[in-house]
Design a protein around this motif. Sequence first.
Motif, mmCIF file in Angstrom:
data_model
loop_
_atom_site.group_PDB
_atom_site.id
_atom_site.type_symbol
_atom_site.label_atom_id
_atom_site.label_comp_id
_atom_site.label_asym_id
_atom_site.label_seq_id
_atom_site.Cartn_x
_atom_site.Cartn_y
_atom_site.Cartn_z
ATOM 1 N N GLY A 3 0.792 -1.220 0.000
ATOM 2 C CA GLY A 3 0.000 0.000 0.000
ATOM 3 C C GLY A 3 0.824 1.269 0.000
ATOM 4 N N ALA A 4 2.139 1.155 -0.001
ATOM 5 C CA ALA A 4 3.008 2.341 -0.009
ATOM 6 C C ALA A 4 3.349 2.712 -1.447
ATOM 7 N N SER A 5 3.634 3.969 -1.645
ATOM 8 C CA SER A 5 4.074 4.425 -2.960
ATOM 9 C C SER A 5 5.395 5.161 -2.785
ATOM 10 N N SER A 6 6.092 5.330 -3.870
ATOM 11 C CA SER A 6 7.362 6.053 -3.793
ATOM 12 C C SER A 6 7.490 6.999 -4.974
ATOM 13 N N ARG A 7 8.314 8.014 -4.767
ATOM 14 C CA ARG A 7 8.673 8.941 -5.836
ATOM 15 C C ARG A 7 10.192 8.938 -5.901
ATOM 16 N N ILE A 8 10.732 9.262 -7.049
ATOM 17 C CA ILE A 8 12.178 9.212 -7.229
ATOM 18 C C ILE A 8 12.716 10.608 -7.500
#
Length: 85
Positions: A3-8
């Motif tokens: 359920g987590a998201s990431s940005r780079i």
Amino acid sequence: AEGASSRILEVEAPAWRLAIHPAGSLLAWGDGKGVIRIAEIATLKRVAECSGHTAAVTGLEFDAMGKRLFSCSQDQTVRVWERKP
């Protein structure tokens, strides 16, 4: 994590140290060449670059009020950075 998201955030050189502003609004990182960069966490937009160390940044921390950033380096110096108004 589920359920987590990431940005780079792409960086020019490997990040050796990270520091998060007390308000959670800024991310600072120092690299192996002694350069410190700061970005807004919400947008990942870079807002500052601090040059002065001549070797890798080995420590990085904001003060409790978020007005200053402290750094130390393999060049055997400690620096205190203050954001210009």
